[in-house]
Design a protein around this motif. Structure first.
Motif, mmCIF file in Angstrom:
data_model
loop_
_atom_site.group_PDB
_atom_site.id
_atom_site.type_symbol
_atom_site.label_atom_id
_atom_site.label_comp_id
_atom_site.label_asym_id
_atom_site.label_seq_id
_atom_site.Cartn_x
_atom_site.Cartn_y
_atom_site.Cartn_z
ATOM 1 N N SER A 27 -1.218 -0.340 12.272
ATOM 2 C CA SER A 27 -0.451 -1.452 11.699
ATOM 3 C C SER A 27 -0.139 -2.503 12.755
ATOM 4 N N THR A 28 0.233 -2.059 13.950
ATOM 5 C CA THR A 28 0.517 -3.002 15.029
ATOM 6 C C THR A 28 -0.733 -3.769 15.415
ATOM 7 N N GLU A 29 -1.850 -3.068 15.490
ATOM 8 C CA GLU A 29 -3.121 -3.717 15.814
ATOM 9 C C GLU A 29 -3.488 -4.776 14.777
ATOM 10 N N LEU A 30 -3.224 -4.489 13.512
ATOM 11 C CA LEU A 30 -3.630 -5.385 12.440
ATOM 12 C C LEU A 30 -2.662 -6.549 12.225
ATOM 13 N N PHE A 31 -1.334 -6.257 12.217
ATOM 14 C CA PHE A 31 -0.409 -7.312 11.813
ATOM 15 C C PHE A 31 1.035 -7.129 12.264
ATOM 16 N N ALA A 32 1.511 -5.906 12.481
ATOM 17 C CA ALA A 32 2.945 -5.619 12.497
ATOM 18 C C ALA A 32 3.694 -6.180 13.700
ATOM 19 N N CYS B 86 0.301 -13.937 3.982
ATOM 20 C CA CYS B 86 1.203 -12.807 3.756
ATOM 21 C C CYS B 86 2.517 -13.002 4.510
ATOM 22 N N ASP B 87 3.630 -12.921 3.788
ATOM 23 C CA ASP B 87 4.948 -13.003 4.424
ATOM 24 C C ASP B 87 5.387 -11.663 4.987
ATOM 25 N N PHE B 88 5.015 -10.580 4.330
ATOM 26 C CA PHE B 88 5.340 -9.238 4.810
ATOM 27 C C PHE B 88 4.485 -8.226 4.067
ATOM 28 N N VAL B 89 4.526 -6.987 4.557
ATOM 29 C CA VAL B 89 3.799 -5.876 3.955
ATOM 30 C C VAL B 89 4.805 -4.835 3.487
ATOM 31 N N GLY C 100 -0.752 8.124 12.685
ATOM 32 C CA GLY C 100 -0.937 8.054 11.249
ATOM 33 C C GLY C 100 -1.048 6.639 10.717
ATOM 34 N N PHE C 101 -0.186 5.714 11.233
ATOM 35 C CA PHE C 101 -0.263 4.343 10.712
ATOM 36 C C PHE C 101 0.378 3.287 11.598
ATOM 37 N N VAL D 85 0.859 -1.178 0.000
ATOM 38 C CA VAL D 85 0.000 0.000 0.000
ATOM 39 C C VAL D 85 0.900 1.234 0.000
ATOM 40 N N ASN D 86 0.337 2.360 -0.364
ATOM 41 C CA ASN D 86 1.109 3.597 -0.435
ATOM 42 C C ASN D 86 0.172 4.800 -0.365
ATOM 43 N N ASP D 87 0.766 5.958 -0.111
ATOM 44 C CA ASP D 87 0.022 7.225 -0.098
ATOM 45 C C ASP D 87 -1.168 7.180 0.862
ATOM 46 N N VAL D 88 -0.975 6.576 2.013
ATOM 47 C CA VAL D 88 -2.019 6.514 3.031
ATOM 48 C C VAL D 88 -2.245 7.892 3.666
ATOM 49 N N HIS D 89 -1.184 8.678 3.812
ATOM 50 C CA HIS D 89 -1.262 10.053 4.322
ATOM 51 C C HIS D 89 -2.070 10.142 5.630
ATOM 52 N N GLU D 90 -1.743 9.243 6.558
ATOM 53 C CA GLU D 90 -2.277 9.271 7.919
ATOM 54 C C GLU D 90 -3.754 8.892 8.013
ATOM 55 N N ASP D 91 -4.293 8.256 6.999
ATOM 56 C CA ASP D 91 -5.676 7.796 7.029
ATOM 57 C C ASP D 91 -5.693 6.349 7.536
ATOM 58 N N SER D 92 -5.729 6.183 8.853
ATOM 59 C CA SER D 92 -5.635 4.843 9.434
ATOM 60 C C SER D 92 -6.882 4.014 9.145
ATOM 61 N N ASP D 93 -8.028 4.661 8.942
ATOM 62 C CA ASP D 93 -9.235 3.916 8.598
ATOM 63 C C ASP D 93 -9.092 3.274 7.213
ATOM 64 N N MET D 94 -8.538 4.032 6.273
ATOM 65 C CA MET D 94 -8.301 3.478 4.948
ATOM 66 C C MET D 94 -7.291 2.332 5.024
ATOM 67 N N LEU D 95 -6.259 2.512 5.852
ATOM 68 C CA LEU D 95 -5.261 1.460 6.024
ATOM 69 C C LEU D 95 -5.912 0.183 6.537
ATOM 70 N N ALA D 96 -6.827 0.324 7.490
ATOM 71 C CA ALA D 96 -7.507 -0.849 8.045
ATOM 72 C C ALA D 96 -8.364 -1.541 6.992
#
Length: 392
Positions: free
Chosen positions: A197-202, A170-173, A192-193, A148-159
């Motif tokens: 990211s930690t909540e989801l997978f990181a 998935c091996d990595f992001v 911002g992310f 993913v790219n150009d998230v610009h601190e939109d954590s809802d979009m990231l989710a």
């Protein structure tokens, strides 16, 4: 009497302040640079602390079955104290699952001959399963990742884009730049992310970062590598995962160094020229040449624009990559999807520009690489299939 009063006031004020702001982990942990023999774990605390990582094999025994080895961050022979904790775990075996927890002991006072400690906190391994990750296998013949790219601190979009990421698919992001609007401070990265990211997978699946032009901006931009360390100590680096060799590059800013927006601080023309020499050495390596697939990752594409940064990338990077035989280049930056076939705009390889709000799912074997683009509603946008050995 006045001195005693002031001493008691300071003492109880400090106790009250600590009660109102208890010592805690403020973000993380998240994984970086997971290799066959090690992994880097990063997290933050609300005040200065001595921190460590405890590691156990995922062998079915409880984490408390025995005392687990501890790994500390050290500098010049001393264990470090601070609020940002970057611990390298070493001596691991390849293709092996490990469990871990992070621990931090608050430092309430530190002088040359005295250190006082407060509370010790650890990630929970009693009421919940410990964090778990797996070291890669140099012999693995497949790899799967999401970009993913150009998230610009939109954590809802990231989710919405990464909500389905797990260790089975998935091996990595890959974060391909502009995850934030600029780098003004740690909390901006967290909100911002990093927290999402930690909540989801990181905490269990590592991510790789290709720096975007917005990560070059802000008073905190010189701290970039503190939060996203690489194997080279630079924002550009390379690695092999299964059948794919990745060369991750940094395009820097997109305007001339003299632009008023940079206030005389930019020196990206020289930076890109120096990076081109590193690219030339990297693509000459046997590890690169022996890979069934060779993928270049960079935020700013060297095509699709006549802005200064794009033209500089075309001048410095593209000739080297053309000779090297790149299978595909993955980019962002334009905020819209674009696919530029090989042979256009001086690139002898296809350039895939991923849009803001899209995710790119990639699966590669030794025979083929399948790239699927989807939007936030999981609707397919485009699919590309590359065959090994078809590079020009």
């Amino acid at each position: 009497m006045r001195k005693l009063f002031l001493l008691l006031f300071a003492l109880f004020s400090g106790i009250g302040l600590r009660a109102q702001n208890p010592f805690r982990i403020t973000f993380g942990p998240y994984l970086q640079n997971v290799t066959a023999d090690g992994a880097t774990v990063i997290w933050g605390t609300s005040s200065d602390a001595l921190s460590w990582v405890e590691v156990a094999p995922d062998d079915g025994n409880h984490f408390y079955a025995e005392e687990r080895p501890q790994f500390f961050e050290t500098v010049l022979g001393k264990r470090t104290v601070g609020r940002l904790h970057t611990v390298r775990v070493t001596g691991l075996a390849p293709a092996t699952a490990y469990r871990y927890r992070v621990c931090s002991k608050e430092v309430t006072e530190q002088s040359p001959y005295l250190v006082r400690y407060g509370q010790t906190i650890c990630s929970d391994v009693y009421r919940r399963k410990p964090y778990c990750f797996r070291t890669p296998d140099a012999r693995q013949r497949t790899v799967s990742f999401v970009m993913v790219n150009d998230v610009h601190e939109d954590s809802d979009m990231l989710a919405s884009l990464l909500g389905d990421v797990n260790k089975e698919n998935c091996d990595f992001v890959f974060f391909n730049g502009d995850m934030v609007n600029n780098m003004s401070g740690e909390q901006q990265l967290v909100d911002g992310f990093l927290a999402k990211s930690t909540e989801l997978f990181a905490a269990e699946i590592p991510f790789f970062f290709a720096r975007g032009n917005h990560e070059t901006r802000g008073l905190f931009s010189d701290r970039y590598l503190d939060y996203f360390p690489t194997s080279t100590g630079e924002p550009y680096y390379s690695f092999r995962a299964g059948p794919v060799f990745f060369i991750v590059m940094d395009g820097g800013e997109d305007k001339p160094d003299s632009d008023i927006e940079y206030y005389g601080l930019a020196d990206f023309d020289r930076y890109r020229a120096e990076q081109a020499e590193w690219i030339r050495r990297t693509v000459a390596s046997e590890e690169f040449r022996s890979a069934p697939f060779r993928v270049a990752v960079i935020h700013v594409p060297p095509a699709g624009s006549t802005w200064h940064g794009t033209l500089e990338l075309r001048r410095h990077f593209v000739p080297v990559l053309n000779e090297a035989g790149i299978d595909v280049m993955l980019c962002g930056h334009l905020h819209k999807h674009r696919y530029i076939p090989a042979g256009e705009e001086e690139c002898d390889f296809p350039v895939l520009v991923n849009a803001k709000g899209h995710a790119l799912d990639v699966q590669a074997t030794e025979q083929e690489m399948v790239l699927k683009i989807r939007d936030t509603e999981k609707r397919p946008v485009k699919e590309i299939v590359l065959k090994a050995g078809e590079r020009r």
